[in-house]
Design an enzyme around this catalytic site. Structure first.
Site, PDB file in Angstrom:
ATOM      1  N   ALA A  62       1.612   5.951 -10.837  1.00 16.05           N
ATOM      2  CA  ALA A  62       1.779   4.758 -10.190  1.00 16.05           C
ATOM      3  C   ALA A  62       0.475   4.307  -9.712  1.00 16.05           C
ATOM      4  O   ALA A  62       0.207   2.794  -9.914  1.00 16.05           O
ATOM      5  CB  ALA A  62       2.970   4.634  -9.174  1.00 16.05           C
ATOM      6  N   SER A 113      -5.350   5.690  -4.968  1.00  8.84           N
ATOM      7  CA  SER A 113      -5.487   7.022  -4.270  1.00  8.84           C
ATOM      8  C   SER A 113      -6.381   7.958  -5.067  1.00  8.84           C
ATOM      9  O   SER A 113      -6.419   7.835  -6.244  1.00  8.84           O
ATOM     10  CB  SER A 113      -4.106   7.792  -4.019  1.00  8.84           C
ATOM     11  OG  SER A 113      -4.099   9.179  -3.774  1.00  8.84           O
ATOM     12  N   GLY A 151       2.147  -3.659   4.686  1.00  6.61           N
ATOM     13  CA  GLY A 151       2.156  -2.183   5.271  1.00  6.61           C
ATOM     14  C   GLY A 151       1.112  -2.137   6.432  1.00  6.61           C
ATOM     15  O   GLY A 151       0.544  -0.942   6.657  1.00  6.61           O
ATOM     16  N   ALA A 152       0.924  -3.426   7.283  1.00 11.48           N
ATOM     17  CA  ALA A 152       0.039  -3.277   8.233  1.00 11.48           C
ATOM     18  C   ALA A 152       0.550  -2.667   9.660  1.00 11.48           C
ATOM     19  O   ALA A 152      -0.180  -2.652  10.657  1.00 11.48           O
ATOM     20  CB  ALA A 152      -0.920  -4.499   8.344  1.00 11.48           C
ATOM     21  N   ASP A 205       9.416  -6.439   2.337  1.00  9.18           N
ATOM     22  CA  ASP A 205       9.730  -5.356   1.460  1.00  9.18           C
ATOM     23  C   ASP A 205       8.939  -5.578   0.123  1.00  9.18           C
ATOM     24  O   ASP A 205       9.722  -6.589  -0.452  1.00  9.18           O
ATOM     25  CB  ASP A 205      11.091  -5.248   1.619  1.00  9.18           C
ATOM     26  CG  ASP A 205      11.627  -3.935   0.735  1.00  9.18           C
ATOM     27  OD1 ASP A 205      10.882  -3.285   0.276  1.00  9.18           O
ATOM     28  OD2 ASP A 205      12.737  -3.766   0.357  1.00  9.18           O
ATOM     29  N   VAL A 206       8.136  -4.900  -0.180  1.00 11.53           N
ATOM     30  CA  VAL A 206       7.409  -5.169  -1.390  1.00 11.53           C
ATOM     31  C   VAL A 206       8.121  -4.762  -2.544  1.00 11.53           C
ATOM     32  O   VAL A 206       7.985  -5.200  -3.906  1.00 11.53           O
ATOM     33  CB  VAL A 206       6.079  -4.471  -1.590  1.00 11.53           C
ATOM     34  CG1 VAL A 206       5.037  -5.030  -0.418  1.00 11.53           C
ATOM     35  CG2 VAL A 206       6.196  -3.025  -1.626  1.00 11.53           C
ATOM     36  N   ARG A 214       1.084   0.063  10.456  1.00 11.49           N
ATOM     37  CA  ARG A 214       0.711   1.564  11.081  1.00 11.49           C
ATOM     38  C   ARG A 214      -0.302   2.044  10.110  1.00 11.49           C
ATOM     39  O   ARG A 214      -0.613   1.486   8.952  1.00 11.49           O
ATOM     40  CB  ARG A 214       1.803   2.639  11.332  1.00 11.49           C
ATOM     41  CG  ARG A 214       2.600   2.975   9.940  1.00 11.49           C
ATOM     42  CD  ARG A 214       3.842   4.016  10.240  1.00 11.49           C
ATOM     43  NE  ARG A 214       3.815   4.511   9.020  1.00 11.49           N
ATOM     44  CZ  ARG A 214       4.977   5.678   8.856  1.00 11.49           C
ATOM     45  NH1 ARG A 214       5.643   5.832  10.100  1.00 11.49           N
ATOM     46  NH2 ARG A 214       4.965   6.106   7.808  1.00 11.49           N
ATOM     47  N   TYR A 237       3.712   9.586  -8.359  1.00 11.90           N
ATOM     48  CA  TYR A 237       2.911   8.547  -7.512  1.00 11.90           C
ATOM     49  C   TYR A 237       1.579   8.520  -7.891  1.00 11.90           C
ATOM     50  O   TYR A 237       0.882   7.549  -8.040  1.00 11.90           O
ATOM     51  CB  TYR A 237       2.846   9.312  -6.112  1.00 11.90           C
ATOM     52  CG  TYR A 237       1.846   9.022  -5.157  1.00 11.90           C
ATOM     53  CD1 TYR A 237       2.242   7.849  -4.027  1.00 11.90           C
ATOM     54  CD2 TYR A 237       0.790   9.683  -4.880  1.00 11.90           C
ATOM     55  CE1 TYR A 237       1.280   7.252  -3.165  1.00 11.90           C
ATOM     56  CE2 TYR A 237      -0.221   9.071  -3.824  1.00 11.90           C
ATOM     57  CZ  TYR A 237      -0.076   7.756  -3.086  1.00 11.90           C
ATOM     58  OH  TYR A 237      -0.908   7.608  -2.100  1.00 11.90           O
TER      59      TYR A 237
END
Ligand code: NAD
Length: 249
Positions: free
Chosen positions: A155, A139, A10-11, A60-61, A13, A152
């Site tokens: 997860a 997070s 996901g690098a 695509d993870v 952005r 979320y």
């Protein structure tokens, strides 16, 4: 000595881009893994402008074959992966009661299974070479909850629990595994769910942050680059919030 290699998912952005830049600044060759090719090319241009080395790797993870292909391509083009940063993530804000099983599966597949897929593909090489750094972006939502992000948050909580056990399993191979938890951080993803022109909402979010501002992607990049470095070799199984003091537990 050959240059060490880092893979950042996901690098293309946001936080992932800032992590890739910070890690490249620390001397690593960086594989920019993402589904967004044009944005990833911008990340690479920024790294090269600063004198670093980077390649784009389609990823695509949520797809095991894509993860395996990305790891194989990185190894062929840059060498074995020494540092893995699991940053790719996704969410949509809605009350839990309005979500369905297809939504749960998507959120868990990207945020939790995506992390498992990447680690499962990279870990054998790290343990064999007896050196590795795994940093997963969780997070603060996982630590203290966040309204409209129930699945979320679950997860991301799973990522933290998993990381602690993984850290124990691989410690004797000199592989460390840690989590970094951003608080609200200005990124394209954040601004797609929180209207950046809604001054009242932003003000109320900032009010809860002791350091008095929202996070910037570079704040997270700095913490991850440290955990990826040689100097962080005695830190494992930890969860580090980078959120201006929003959470202190
Ligand atoms: N921005 C915040 O406030 C915040 C807060 C806490 C945690 N996080 C976490 O930080 C990470 C980065 O968030 P961001 O705000 O920079 O997001 P973003 O949406 O701005 O960027 C995410 C990047 O990940 C990529 N991506 C998404 N799904 C992917 C997949 N299946 N495979 C490969 N790449 C994929 C996207 O293409 C994009 O380039 C995420 O894990 C997110 O959950 C963000």
């Amino acid at each position: 000595m050959t240059q060490r290699v880092a893979f950042v998912s996901g690098a293309g952005r946001g936080i992932g881009r800032a992590i890739a830049l910070a890690i490249a600044d620390g001397g690593y060759a960086v594989a920019v893994g993402d589904m967004r090719e044009p944005e990833s090319r911008e990340t690479i241009a920024l790294i090269e402008k600063a004198g670093g080395k980077a390649i784009f790797v389609p990823l695509d993870v949520a797809n095991s074959a894509s993860v395996l292909a990305a790891v194989a391509r990185t190894t062929a083009e840059l060498g074995p992966i020494d540092v893995l940063v699991n940053n790719a993530g996704w969410d949509e804000l809605k009350p839990f009661i309005q979500t369905d099983e297809a939504f749960w599966q998507k959120v868990i597949d990207i945020n939790y299974f995506g992390t498992l897929r990447m680690i499962h593909a990279v870990l054998p090489g790290m343990t064999e070479r007896k050196w590795g750094r795994i940093i997963s972006i969780s997070s603060d939502a996982a630590r203290v909850g966040s309204s409209f992000e129930a699945v979320y948050s679950g997860a991301k909580g799973a990522v933290i629990s998993f990381t602690k056990t993984l850290a124990r399993e691989v410690a004797r191979k000199s592989v460390t595994a840690n989590c970094v938890c951003p608080g609200p951080t200005r990124t394209p993803g954040f601004e797609s769910v929180i209207d950046p022109t809604n001054a009242k909402l932003l003000e109320s979010m900032v009010k809860g942050v002791p350091l008095g501002r929202l996070g910037e992607p570079e704040d997270i990049g700095a913490a991850v680059a440290f955990l990826a470095s040689e100097r962080a070799g005695y830190i494992t199984g930890q969860t580090l919030s980078v959120s201006g003091g929003l959470t202190m537990a």
